[in-house]
Structures are given as C-alpha cells and as structure tokens.
Design an enzyme around this catalytic site. Sequence first.
Site, PDB file in Angstrom:
ATOM      1  N   ARG A   1     -64.047 -20.526  18.205  1.00 24.96           N
ATOM      2  CA  ARG A   1     -62.777 -19.907  17.806  1.00 24.96           C
ATOM      3  C   ARG A   1     -62.288 -20.654  16.573  1.00 24.96           C
ATOM      4  NH1 ARG A   1     -59.199 -22.231  22.926  1.00 24.96           N
ATOM      5  NH2 ARG A   1     -59.672 -24.418  22.546  1.00 24.96           N
TER       6      ARG A   1
ATOM      7  N   ARG B   1     -63.425 -16.783  33.171  1.00 21.48           N
ATOM      8  CA  ARG B   1     -62.438 -17.397  32.278  1.00 21.48           C
ATOM      9  C   ARG B   1     -61.483 -16.358  31.686  1.00 21.48           C
ATOM     10  NH1 ARG B   1     -64.981 -22.511  30.105  1.00 21.48           N
ATOM     11  NH2 ARG B   1     -67.148 -22.428  30.799  1.00 21.48           N
TER      12      ARG B   1
ATOM     13  N   GLY C   1     -55.156 -23.729  27.872  1.00 22.10           N
ATOM     14  CA  GLY C   1     -54.778 -24.309  29.149  1.00 22.10           C
ATOM     15  C   GLY C   1     -53.698 -23.542  29.889  1.00 22.10           C
TER      16      GLY C   1
ATOM     17  N   HIS D   1     -54.438 -32.134  26.144  1.00 20.61           N
ATOM     18  CA  HIS D   1     -53.389 -31.118  26.089  1.00 20.61           C
ATOM     19  C   HIS D   1     -52.275 -31.499  25.112  1.00 20.61           C
ATOM     20  CE1 HIS D   1     -49.632 -29.187  27.590  1.00 20.61           C
ATOM     21  NE2 HIS D   1     -50.438 -28.124  27.574  1.00 20.61           N
TER      22      HIS D   1
ATOM     23  N   TYR E   1     -36.022 -11.310  -4.245  1.00 18.08           N
ATOM     24  CA  TYR E   1     -36.235 -12.728  -3.944  1.00 18.08           C
ATOM     25  C   TYR E   1     -35.614 -13.096  -2.587  1.00 18.08           C
ATOM     26  CZ  TYR E   1     -31.345 -13.464  -5.121  1.00 18.08           C
ATOM     27  OH  TYR E   1     -29.985 -13.398  -5.121  1.00 18.08           O
TER      28      TYR E   1
ATOM     29  N   SER F   1     -26.700  -9.762  -2.718  1.00 18.53           N
ATOM     30  CA  SER F   1     -27.362 -10.852  -2.009  1.00 18.53           C
ATOM     31  C   SER F   1     -26.933 -10.738  -0.553  1.00 18.53           C
ATOM     32  CB  SER F   1     -26.944 -12.201  -2.600  1.00 18.53           C
ATOM     33  OG  SER F   1     -27.540 -13.233  -1.860  1.00 18.53           O
TER      34      SER F   1
ATOM     35  N   GLY G   1     -26.009 -11.750   2.901  1.00 11.95           N
ATOM     36  CA  GLY G   1     -25.583 -12.935   3.644  1.00 11.95           C
ATOM     37  C   GLY G   1     -25.885 -12.670   5.109  1.00 11.95           C
TER      38      GLY G   1
ATOM     39  N   LYS H   1     -61.989 -15.256  23.291  1.00 10.15           N
ATOM     40  CA  LYS H   1     -63.208 -15.819  23.854  1.00 10.15           C
ATOM     41  C   LYS H   1     -64.301 -14.764  23.971  1.00 10.15           C
ATOM     42  CE  LYS H   1     -62.946 -19.130  26.790  1.00 10.15           C
ATOM     43  NZ  LYS H   1     -61.965 -19.473  27.809  1.00 10.15           N
TER      44      LYS H   1
ATOM     45  N   ARG I   1     -21.225 -18.249  -5.626  1.00 10.45           N
ATOM     46  CA  ARG I   1     -20.307 -17.509  -4.761  1.00 10.45           C
ATOM     47  C   ARG I   1     -18.887 -18.004  -4.968  1.00 10.45           C
ATOM     48  NH1 ARG I   1     -21.042 -17.812   1.612  1.00 10.45           N
ATOM     49  NH2 ARG I   1     -20.191 -19.882   1.279  1.00 10.45           N
TER      50      ARG I   1
ATOM     51  N   CYS J   1     -29.669 -14.707   0.965  1.00 10.47           N
ATOM     52  CA  CYS J   1     -29.364 -16.132   0.879  1.00 10.47           C
ATOM     53  C   CYS J   1     -28.904 -16.684   2.213  1.00 10.47           C
ATOM     54  CB  CYS J   1     -28.305 -16.376  -0.198  1.00 10.47           C
ATOM     55  SG  CYS J   1     -26.744 -15.577   0.161  1.00 10.47           S
TER      56      CYS J   1
ATOM     57  N   ARG K   1     -22.701 -22.494  -3.161  1.00  8.54           N
ATOM     58  CA  ARG K   1     -21.382 -22.436  -2.521  1.00  8.54           C
ATOM     59  C   ARG K   1     -20.413 -23.279  -3.339  1.00  8.54           C
ATOM     60  NH1 ARG K   1     -25.090 -23.595   1.237  1.00  8.54           N
ATOM     61  NH2 ARG K   1     -25.555 -22.014   2.835  1.00  8.54           N
TER      62      ARG K   1
ATOM     63  N   MET L   1     -53.830 -20.410  31.028  1.00  9.58           N
ATOM     64  CA  MET L   1     -54.287 -19.504  32.083  1.00  9.58           C
ATOM     65  C   MET L   1     -55.466 -20.124  32.821  1.00  9.58           C
ATOM     66  SD  MET L   1     -53.716 -15.809  30.350  1.00  9.58           S
ATOM     67  CE  MET L   1     -54.673 -16.216  28.925  1.00  9.58           C
TER      68      MET L   1
ATOM     69  N   ASP M   1     -23.641 -14.147   8.288  1.00 11.87           N
ATOM     70  CA  ASP M   1     -22.430 -13.419   8.670  1.00 11.87           C
ATOM     71  C   ASP M   1     -22.757 -12.017   9.149  1.00 11.87           C
ATOM     72  OD1 ASP M   1     -20.930 -15.593   8.066  1.00 11.87           O
ATOM     73  OD2 ASP M   1     -19.415 -14.466   6.966  1.00 11.87           O
TER      74      ASP M   1
END
Lengths: 895, 895
Positions: A360, A97, A106, A478, A876, A789, A791, A28, A643, A856, A586, A108, A794
């Site tokens: 804004r 403000r 809303g 709101h 990737y 890759s 995992g 603001k 896999r 992955c 899989r 604060m 896990d």
Amino acid sequence: MKHSKYIYGFSAQNVDGSAALINLLGGKGANLAEMSSLNIPVPPGFTISTEVCNYFLKNNSFPPGFKESLFDSIAKIERILERRFGSTQTPLLFSVRSGARQSMPGMMETVLNVGLTSKTLFGLISQTKDERFVYDSYRRLIMMYSDVVMEKANNVNVGIREHLDSILIKRKKENNIINDADLSVDTLKGLCKIFTAEINNKLQSSFPDDPYEQLWGAIKAVFISWNGFRAKEYRKIENIPNDWGTAVTIQSMVFGNMGRDSATGVAFTRNPSSGHNHLYGEWLPNAQGEDVVAGIRTPYPINEDSKNALTIKKDTLELQFPNIYNNLLLIKDTLEKHYCDMQDIEFTIQEGVLWMLQTRSGKRNGHAAIKIGLDLYKEGLIDEEKLANRIAPSQIEEIMHPYFNPEKEKQANLLTVGLPAGPGCAIGRAVFNPERAQELSSEKEGVVLIREETSPEDIHGMHVSNAIITARGGMTSHAALVARGWGKCCVVGCNEIVIDYQAKQATINNVIINEGDWVAVNGSTGSIYNQKIDLIDMNLDKNQDFNDLFNVLINNQKIGVRANADTGSDAKKARAMGAKGIGLCRTEHMFFEPDRINEVRKMIVFRDNLKIRKNAIMNLLPLQKKDFYSILKAMSPHPVTIRLLDPPLHEFLPHDKKQVSQLAALTGVSNKKIEKNISQLYENNPMLGHRGCRLGISYPEITEMQATAILEAATQLAKEGVDSSPEIMVPLVGSVNEFNHQKEIIVECADRVELENRIKINYNVGTMIELPRACLVADKIAQSADFFSFGTNDLTQTTFGFSRDDVSTLLNSYIENGIISNDPFQSLDIMGVGKLIEIAVKKAREVNPNIKIGICGEHGGDPQSILFFKNNGFDYVSCSPFRVPIAILCASKNK
Amino acid sequence: MKHSKYIYGFSAQNVDGSAALINLLGGKGANLAEMSSLNIPVPPGFTISTEVCNYFLKNNSFPPGFKESLFDSIAKIERILERRFGSTQTPLLFSVRSGARQSMPGMMETVLNVGLTSKTLFGLISQTKDERFVYDSYRRLIMMYSDVVMEKANNVNVGIREHLDSILIKRKKENNIINDADLSVDTLKGLCKIFTAEINNKLQSSFPDDPYEQLWGAIKAVFISWNGFRAKEYRKIENIPNDWGTAVTIQSMVFGNMGRDSATGVAFTRNPSSGHNHLYGEWLPNAQGEDVVAGIRTPYPINEDSKNALTIKKDTLELQFPNIYNNLLLIKDTLEKHYCDMQDIEFTIQEGVLWMLQTRSGKRNGHAAIKIGLDLYKEGLIDEEKLANRIAPSQIEEIMHPYFNPEKEKQANLLTVGLPAGPGCAIGRAVFNPERAQELSSEKEGVVLIREETSPEDIHGMHVSNAIITARGGMTSHAALVARGWGKCCVVGCNEIVIDYQAKQATINNVIINEGDWVAVNGSTGSIYNQKIDLIDMNLDKNQDFNDLFNVLINNQKIGVRANADTGSDAKKARAMGAKGIGLCRTEHMFFEPDRINEVRKMIVFRDNLKIRKNAIMNLLPLQKKDFYSILKAMSPHPVTIRLLDPPLHEFLPHDKKQVSQLAALTGVSNKKIEKNISQLYENNPMLGHRGCRLGISYPEITEMQATAILEAATQLAKEGVDSSPEIMVPLVGSVNEFNHQKEIIVECADRVELENRIKINYNVGTMIELPRACLVADKIAQSADFFSFGTNDLTQTTFGFSRDDVSTLLNSYIENGIISNDPFQSLDIMGVGKLIEIAVKKAREVNPNIKIGICGEHGGDPQSILFFKNNGFDYVSCSPFRVPIAILCASKNK
C-alpha cells in the site's frame, strides 16, 4: 446492491480485481490483485466486496447467492493449492482480514489460521511434521477468535483476551520462558485445552470446532468491526464516510512461524522519516505478522539503513536471508515503478520462500513526503500536479512545527531518549490516560500523553495531546504510525519509563513525573525532558527540499493565495511564506494602541457633539497613515485589502473604575455620565449589533479618516516610486445602499487626495460578504463593488445561528453525537454556508464578470474549504501567514 | 420614452384617453377622459403623460417634438371653444394640474387662470362684463404663480405667498372686509399692481406677462413638484415608487367666481364616514375650487344629509340650485354604475351651467368602506373578490381601534366638540408642531398633534401621532382627508381652540393645555378631553356590517389564517376572530409560573446530575398536560402548533441575591455555587446561543416531558370524544440531524402513550424554519418533517445580522436615510429574507409535495407579507388574534 459480483479472486493463474476497484475491494484486496497481476508472489485468495459488507450491516444477513459464490471461490483456491479447507488430510487454512478504501491501521479485525480444528490440526501436523508450530498456530487462532469473533463481534465484555493472556504469561513464568517461541509442544497443547475450557466458562459458548463455522464467524466479525468504537472514532478524525464499508480478504495462510527458515516482516520502500531511497523495515524470524505490528517483540532491522539505537546489534534480514532480501529489492523497484509512489509492504518467508501479503502507499512524515515527492518528480515518475496531490496539507503543517531553541534544549534536563517517531517539538502537562488527556487538553497549556504502549482505544486522547510518549514499541508500532499520520510529535520505545497508572505517575531513572508536571518532547531526536523549553519556529528558509517544492508549486497554482496580516512586519512574514497580497488587514489595533485609545474614547463620550467627535478621530489620521504606509510598502506591488473599523464601539470603552476616572479627568466629563454612556452602548447581542459598516454610517468621520489615511499613504508611496494597490473593504454590508453610502465617502476622499497631490491613486472599493442577506442580494452589491471578500467566520455564525463564543461546547457535543460532521468554523459547511456562497458568486459574476472574489475567513487555510473555493472560481484565498504554504499546496492540487 | 404619444385630449367631440391609461395620464387625466366619454359635461382639455414628466426630470428638457404636440392640442381646444389662448379679444384660460397614478392629495402643485396677462384681461372683461371677477382671477394667478412657479419650482425660499397674503389681509383690514368676495375692483387692481412690484422686489424676477411663458412655467412647476419635499415624504409613507412621475392636465378654465349664479363644490357619492348611500359634500357660492379644499372659508353643506353642527343653518346647494343638484344626482348614478365604486367629485357652476372637474374613487373610513363594499356587493356591482380588494387592511385595523370606556368618558372633562373626521379613540401627550410630534412619539405614551389647520408640510408629524386635532377646516379639509386615509383618529374644526405656537400651549374655554399634557380624543363623536381615558376594545360581535363582511370573506380565502396564542382563553379569542387553528403556541410561560419555576431552576442547578434533573422537569408534566388540554380543546378540531421550549436556560435563573438565597435554601446548594452556575450559563450573544432545539438535545428530558404532556392531553380529549390535532414543533433547527434527534424522542413518547392508552393519536412533528441554514437544507429537513413554520422574526435577525433588541435605533435611522425602505421586522424583506423562504419552499416541496407550510412570525399579520406568502403557496399564515381579521381580508384578495 449495485454490483452482482460479490467476490473477486486473485492468484498467479487468474486475477478478477485490480487497483481500480479499490472502492469495492478495499486497499488490501485491490493491491493483492494488482500484485498478482504483476507476477509478484502472493498466496492465492479472494476478496469479498464492500457492498456485501454494507448489505450485511443493513440487513444482518448475506445477500442472496453469496453463500454459493463463497463456496466457488474456496473451491478455486483448493484446486490451485491442491489442499482442502476442512480436510483432515491436506487442510487449507485462511487468513481473514479487513480492508477499507482508505487504510485504517489496526482499527478493524483480523483472524489468522482459520480452518484449524481438533480434527484438521492432525492433517497439518502430518503435512508439516512440525507439531509445535501447529499447536502454536492453534492457540493463536483460539486466542484471536475468542477475542475478535466470540467477544467483540457479539458485543459481550468479559475481557477474554486479557484473561487468556494472563494464563499464557503465568504458564511462561512457571516454565521460565521469555519468548512465546520457546513454549514446548506440551505446554501449547495444555494451553489449547485450558483456553477452550475457559472460553466455555467465561463466554458461555464453545470455541467452534467446524472450519466453516469459524470462517463465517470471522467474516461477520470483520464486517461488524467496521462499526466498532475505535473504527468510528478513527473515521470521525480522518473524515472517512461511514457508508464506505470494509471488504474482507480471505487468503490462504503462509506461515512465518514454521521454524528457523521462516520469518515475517514489514518494510517501506523508502525511508518514511527522511525520505531517503532505500528499503527501510523490520522483521522477526519464526513469527507471524501480528508479532511485528503489535509491537510485542522489539523487531530486528531489515538492513543497515534500518538500524537505530535500540537495534544496532540485531541481525538484519539482508545478512540472514540475502537472496530473499535481493528479491525484496526487485519487488521494491517493480512496485514503485508501477504505483509511482513509495510503498509499505508486508511479507512472510515460509520455509525459505518469500510471499508478499500486502502493499500500500506508505505513510510518511512531512519531510519524507516532500523528499520522496521531489525525488519521484525528478525521476520523471510524477508531474507537478501529482507532486502537489501526493503531499498532504498536514505534512506541510507538520514540518512547519516549532522546534526547541537549541541553546535552551542543550541546558535542559534530559531524562531519556526514545525512538523519534513523530515530527517537531512540543511541551505539555504530563497525563497518563486518554480520558484525562481529553479533559485537561481543553486548558490552554496542552498535555503530553505518556503510555506503556498505545492501542486504537486511545485514539481520542492521542488526538488532543501535544505529544505522545510510549515506553514500548518500534517505529511501526501503533503510536508511531498514528502520530506520523497526523504529523504529531511522538517518541516511542522509551524503555526506561516505568508507569504507575494508579498513582498517576511515571518514573524515569529515579525521576518521578506526576500528572500535571511539565514535559518537553523532541519528536525528531527522541529526547524527553521534565521541564518547559522555549519553542522557536523552524527556519524554513534553510530547508532546501521545502524551498524546492514551493518553487515548483508556486508556478502551478490554480487559485491565488494571500495572507491575513495587520502590520508591516506580519506582511513581510507573509510575503516570505509565498503570499501574493494581503487578503485581510484588520484595523482594530490601530485604534487600541495607548496613544490612540483616548481619542477613540473621547469620540465615543462626545458622540452627540459632531465637532468634538470629528476632531478626536481626525487626530488618528497621521498615525494610521503611517500604519498603512508600512503595510502597503511591505506588500508592494501586491494588493492589500484593508477592512474599515469593524467591532462595536463599546469594545473601546474603559472596563474598570480606574479607567473611567482617567477618562473623566481627560475629558472633564463626570464619572457618572461616562458610566451612563457606557451602559447606553451595552448590547444584548453585540455580534448582531452596531458594528461593521453600521459604525461607518453612524460615524462617517471614521470612514473618512481611515480612507484618507489609506489613500494618503498610497500617495506618499507613489511619490517615492513605490507601487501599491490598496483595496478598501467595507465590512458587514447587508444591502447595496449601505455599501454605496460608504463608497461615496471613500470616493470623495480619494478625489480630494488626488486633487491635492495631483497623483492618480490605484485603489479599489469592495466589501466583505459576511451576512446571509449580502449573499442573497449580491447581484445588487456587485454592481458597484470592485471586489467581494467572503468573511466566512461571521457568515457561518449567522447562517447557523451559532455564536462562536457561546456554542463551542455545544458544537463539540454535536460533532461527537454525529449531528454535524465537522466544526463549521474550521472547515466550511459546504451544504449550508457553501450554498449561500455559490448563490452570491453566481449572482455577482452575472452582473459584474470581472469582480474580484476572495475569502478571508479562517477557512482560507483549510484544505477542504480551499478546494471548494477553487471549484467556485474564487480569485484567491487568504489565510494566516503560517498557513500560506498549506494554502499554496492546496492551490496546486487538482482535486 | 416608451410611447411616442405625449398628449391625450378630451372633449365632448373627441377623447384620446381612458381610465385604462391611468399610468400614463394619472388619475385626474384618465378620469376626465372617461367622464368625457360618458357624456358628462367636462371642460375640454388635454393631459401630458407621466413619461414626459420622467423625461423632463431626467433631462431637464422636454422630449423632441413635444412643443409641436402641445401647440396642436391647444389649437384643438381653441377650435372647440372658439376662443384663443393669448387672444386679447376672446382669451382662453387654462388650469394646469398635477395627476399621479395614485392620488396624492395636495402634495403637488396647481396653477389656475393661466393665460391671463395685462393684455388678455381686457378681452376677458369685454367677454364677461365682470371687471371685478377678472381682476380677482388675475390676483389669484399672480399669487399662485409667484408661489408655485417662481419660488418653489426655482427652489428659492423668500416666502412670497405669505408676504402677498399679509398684504391682502392688511388691505382687507384697512377696508373692513372679511370675505375675499367683498374686495372691490379698485382694491383688486391696486393689489395686482403691488403684487407684481413685490414679486420683482422679492424674487428679483418679473411676473411673466406672456401667456405661453406662463404655461411653460406652470407645466415645469408641476413636474418639479413631483420631487418636492412634501411629495417625497408622502410617497415614502404610502410606498409609492419615485419613478411613477406625474401627468399634467391642462384644461380650459370654468369659473365658479363669476357671481351669484356661479359656485364651486366637492362631494362624495356616498357618505365617506357612515357609508350611507346619499350625496355628501360641500360647496361655496361665487368661489374657485381652491377656496373649498384649502379650508379657508368654512363651506356650505350640499344637502340636508351633509349638514353638521357647524353648518346646520347654512344654505344647501339642493335648495339654491335644485336643477343642478338633480343633475349631480344623475351624474352620481352614472359614475357609480360605471366605476362600481363610490366617487369623490369636484364641480363648478359657471353662470348656472354645471361642469365636472374631477372624479376619483373616494377615500372613506373603515366603517364606510365595509358598508359601501357590502352595499355594492348586494347591488350586484362587485363580486366577493372585488369586495375584498376594495377594503384596505388599514380600514379593518381602523374599525378595530379601541374606544373609550363609555362610563369613564361620561365622567371625563369635556373640553370641546369638533367635527368627527377620523375613526376610533386615542389618547396622548399634547404637541403643537410636527417636528416635536416626531421627537416625542418615540416615547411610549404617544402624542396628539394639535394644529390651527394642517398642510402637506405636516405629514410626517401627523403620521406619528395617535390623533390629530385642528381648530379650523371641514370634513374635506387636509387633516380630515389624510386622517381618514390612514384610519387615524382625527377631530377638525374645533373653533374654540386658540393655539399659541410660541408658548407651546392651547387655550380652550379658558383651560390651558401645555405641551406634554394628556389629551383624549374621540374621533367618532368629535369630543376632546384634557385627561387620560381608559380605552376598551370595540365589540365587533355586535357590528353587523363587520360580521356580514367576514361571512363573505371567510369562504373566499386563498390562504388559511391561524392565530398565535399561548393559552386556552387566547385560543378562544382567536377562534372568535375567525382563526382556524393556532400557528404558534409558545410554551415558555408554562415554565415560568410560580409553582413551576423552582423545578426548572432545580433542573438547571443540578444539570450535571441526570437523575435529579429529570425528576425536577418531570414534575411539570401534569401541569403542562393541563395547559395543552385547555388549548387543544379550545381550538378543536383545528390544528394547534406547539413549539417546544425555546429560550436559553439563563432566562429562567434568579436575577437577584434574594432569589439566589431562596433557591439555595430550596436546593441545599450554596449561594456561591448557584452564582457560579448562573455565570457559567452567561452568553455573549444569547440570540445565537444555547437555545431552541439545542436545549432539547442537551436536555432530552425537556422534549420528552413536553411531548408526553401534549400527547397525553390529546389522548384525554380523544377519550372525551373531542377531536384535536396537535402539531409538535421543534424550534431553531439548522440541520436535519437536529430535527431527527428530537423527532425520535417525540415519536418514542407517542408510541408509549399510544400503547398505554390503546388510542391512536392524530399528531404531526415539524419544525420552525428560522435560520438561514434551515432554508438552504430544507430539502433534507423536509424528508422527515410533516410541516414547516417559518419563524420570520428570527430569520430576519440572522439574515440581516440585526439583533432586534440592539439595532432598533439604527434601523429607524436606516429607514430615514433611505438605506432600507421598510422595517424588515414589520414587513417581510422580500429581496433577502423572502429569497431564502422561496429557496426553502421550493426545496421542501420538491422532496415532500404534501408538506404543510406556514408562517408564524409577526409578518403573518402584515398585508404586504401575506401577499408574498400567498404567492409562494403557503398553506396558512398565523398572526396575533387581533390581526386575524386583517389577515383574512388579505387572504381573500386576489392581489
């Protein structure tokens, strides 16, 4: 404190701040400074920096010298406006403000009309000649101040606001008045007297009659509201750090409630729902800003484009204040050209003069974000990278929301239509309070939260609901703002809904909805139904903007995007979504299908007999070859990472007596022996047990069968002239010897298949990095692996020592108690798991610079995590097909 | 190749090598060079370096220029001895022996008498005038060469050695001869002829009649034997790297079998069982060295001190060759002063002249190691550090072996008494072959391996047995040497045992022992029993040498040693063993005791009711306070690290219907509800579940109760004038917030207890580092922790993703298949888990240089692991009380 400057002023004469200082001034304050610099009419004021807030919250006092700065700043405003704060002749009033670095609508506190006392109000009356306006402003100050400063900031809980409200309502009833604007001067005077008495009574403390006491109290209250419950909840959901703090902007008051030539309004410079390029907003004559935002009075449309079913007959600002409306259009252009983005603005008209109170970046839904982004891109205001940066991943997610089956929706019981405030369609069980919503949302079916109106106190319940319905409020209420921000289905202003919170039911046109009843919500049309309706996926193919956007993004990716898919048809879907390869196929399901599971069980039951065991598993070869053929073909020529079998063997065993008997009949082995066999395979901690490559090492024939099936499928495709690129992935490797053991089997199979067919196969062998040890010895493994890759599911489990199945409740309580900041299974734990990944990538690339590195786990579709992978040089990410567009978007961003 | 020098010569005239070149020359070659330099009589020769071996094994050829070097080296020997290799007049013969950097007794090959052919033997006869000796040497060469070079090195498997042996035995029977020495010249001539014919027949290849062909064959055979099955097995057990390679020492032959004034022998310069300072050895007149070592003929004692029950009446060397014996005593002194250690020597007497063939550091049992070490230390030959380095951890372990209860042993059935060849006492099931030993040893009770005699082929079975018994062989036989090296209980030379391998039984004085029968073995007296006998711990208090040793070591430690102990009495034991503190006091048992478990169960059943829950757990406070009082007092003033409750709650719940009913009766809650309660706490992977500090966060009252109990115990001790130093340890921390949450509770308790008692408590708060994430964020945690204790058991589980309960079988198969080299739960995985520890220590010390760092996993008692902890700057290791002496020893070594 890092900066010695506490306060930054802004006025037509002089501007200290700018948009660049947003971290210090909040959104603001920074934008008021920016607008002042652009010669847009802004009431003069100044902003107290966020550092003062942090200092105050830490020390419970203001930094040395702050008081003098404040007095100086006030004096500058006094000189510009030729009025004086606290003067009984020419009193100056302030708004106080909050303003955080990122908008927290809303969350604060705000106090208006600060400086009005039993003495200064006479000065204001003599200046404005409007006694009613002054007393109306005074009673507003008393109500706000007692609530925000005296109650909330002091952490007492007596409900002063509700109490004063009820007195106001009672008085209106006694006087037969509906609108506050119709309260007479005497009534207002009486109310002010009663209010101050009630405050004394309830809060054991007097409403301060000193302007400076008011000002200090308001500043402190805004600071304290940074750590209020609502604000903290909001920050948790939005991932806003607690140490940002809020700025406080103190601005000379302008009044929209000074009679018929005064007004107040809010607007978006483009339509935040459709993205169309026209001003879209609401206004109220003779009102202060809070009246519009709070949704207490249903506001008027700013122009024809802003009209909806409820406001079709209301007067527009365009008609009532044509000159001011034209000014607004000019300001729209200035702001959009300056910010290169759609703006959300607040303005007040005081006696015919336009003042801008805020600008804004405007919140918008997904459709609008895409359209506005593309339009700005076409207008040359932004480039490809900015286009990607402008669109939030949640907005893509939002427009990919499922919609109702149109046939089914036509036949459904339409209860009522409200304002379409949040995108997509959703169904769920009705629930009427946010706590209940939280409780019930853990059940599978989900909930729809129905409220009179929502307030920041309801945030937690709104967040867990599939959809939100409110009986009151407009498109900027709101509920609407929050739902749009989240991309959540929402309908507001359903005036026909009557809610009985006690009875936990709602009545809509004589239909009763009880807690737990099914409700269907169409957030795009505003329709509400009291039943389930089938949901279908949106047809993104026909969404021109969506496709235009991705045509731009896909050529601007900074990291590749693949999909996790286990079948040919999933692979096709993933490809349609833009995936260039499968990052995780899989193969478990290839063992579970009815015609296959018996062979697997036979293998397990006869696991001490290598011959039977091998024969059984080899029976799956032609079947799995077909599976792999289909998926490799669907993704041709892109790579498919397959896999090898991962789950522990006991998952394949019969689960009940009947299945045991069937297996006994099939194998000729006694029930008892089979049961013993099953119990032998029991594991205390299967997650850390005999699975992953450990299976392939104990049962090399599984690896042999799968590798052969993959390689023969690729060979067949090659014979048919179809290019394919299988990447065979060994799971759960912890040492290079494990990997080499499996790789040797795979390479032997490949040599054999190549020799038999006299065709060279284009294949790779790599591993899933999903154990801490694999990361730590990545330099060894990378010497013989073609790809890694990660995992991360896990890896997160073992790094934290969290079994995802067991600690989900604990994790939630950890997040709630701030022990961890995010669910590490959703967003990568960069400090811990991320550190391991960094170690692994560095070690691997040192010995094998060309090793292909991907991820992955579920984090492959998480925006924060994608950023991390991008920064760490991954080739990737791979995620579920549905998240591919989100991943492509993130892959195109430069931050 | 790193060095260009292939061959190092040694002779009285000139010595190329030295003990410093052991890596190149192997132990044998290096020490022959060293002895030559010391003017000790050594037959001249030369050593081919280990680098030639590695080159040969890699390329299957000799390095360029090697052939010329070999010829040069031979020529030098020829000049010194004035004989010629291959000469028909003055033939020179060579021995060809292996020699690795570390002794691998009997694991690799040797060929003697190389150079004897149908032509050269006449030269030897004319030189020695001893036709019988020459033909005896010839038939030995043929037997050895055909076995070692023609069969083994060529990897054929026809059993030529056994075949020739059987012919020899048959011929002895025909001639009524018992000793080889009584074979006549003609019989020997005939045997040589038959042998060469049988070799042609069986191996399809002729015994080479060319001296150089013999020499090349022998060299190659030694190299190849480095990768023989036995050698590889041995290296695996002894952790010898495969890339060391073996040297080959080629030495001019001297002959112990040249008649009555010739002999051969082996000796230790001190007694390898008792450590006493006298020559201890065996000899045989008119024999070659292999006859003594192989245990074929029971050898004679070298002197009175070397006599035993079987040899009491045999002639001693001291009596038979007094001058030579005196020479040996002089050489003993020279060698011990030079090497500062007890030596194991081999010698040959040829026609009255003494030649030394080998010296090396002598293997000894634990008692002897300590005594010899202490004696050398007192003699000033070694310092404290060398004293510690000289003693192997396994030797300390060995002398701490349990012994039989003397009363029980007196009453037991004594079957027979053999030679006490390996220390301590053991019981187990009888087993007669090494494969069976391996199979049965996995069962809990263990096995005792009973063999005619052992050979290197039996290594794997010997290793897994609790004790080893042989029917033949002396104190330097294979079984005795190996058992002593391992500190394993062993009795040899039990002539009364008759074994029937087929029937899997042994007969001893008409008592039949079947496979699986109980056998008890006293390796210190040689007694054997056919029953179980209770074992008791050795009374180390009364072992003067042991105590003297530890009095030296304890002041020379390079890292502290604590013990893991859970009770006051365990703490006392640990203290007696030399522990200076408790590194891990588990508190689980303090919840399990009968008078406590019900309170715990009540807490769990009423876990939704904070008040009942808290009351229940607080009932344990006075009881646990007593526990902590006792342990803190026992270890005063040393620190005691107390771990807060760790296991998941379901471990405390009833396990059967009866217990459920009892709990129902106690709590007034229905059986059904309790059962539901139990099932709610079920976890799929409890190792990764709701345990450790996660408990203390969900149930803060547990932490509060335990912390209060600890702190109040310390306060009470302080009032009694007893210093204590409790270290409160928060388990399973993965983030600093978890730690801080628990620390806050503990500090609050401490503040309260201190205030109540007006006594300042000397306490610390720290955490167990047992999750990968804790290592990765150690810098954060270290900011508020006083100490870290690495829980390497759990850290190994999560780093590898191995549940110790589930993958032990898999782990064994991994070790067997060379996928991992050691059980990472026994010896720290330095590459993976160790890397995480390094990261953690570095990060922690960077932010908190004074943080105390220890380790309390099982690795705290493992020598290899202790070395790692020492090198990484740990303050202490903590292990089970029984392993404390081993840890102190390792802590005193400088490598």
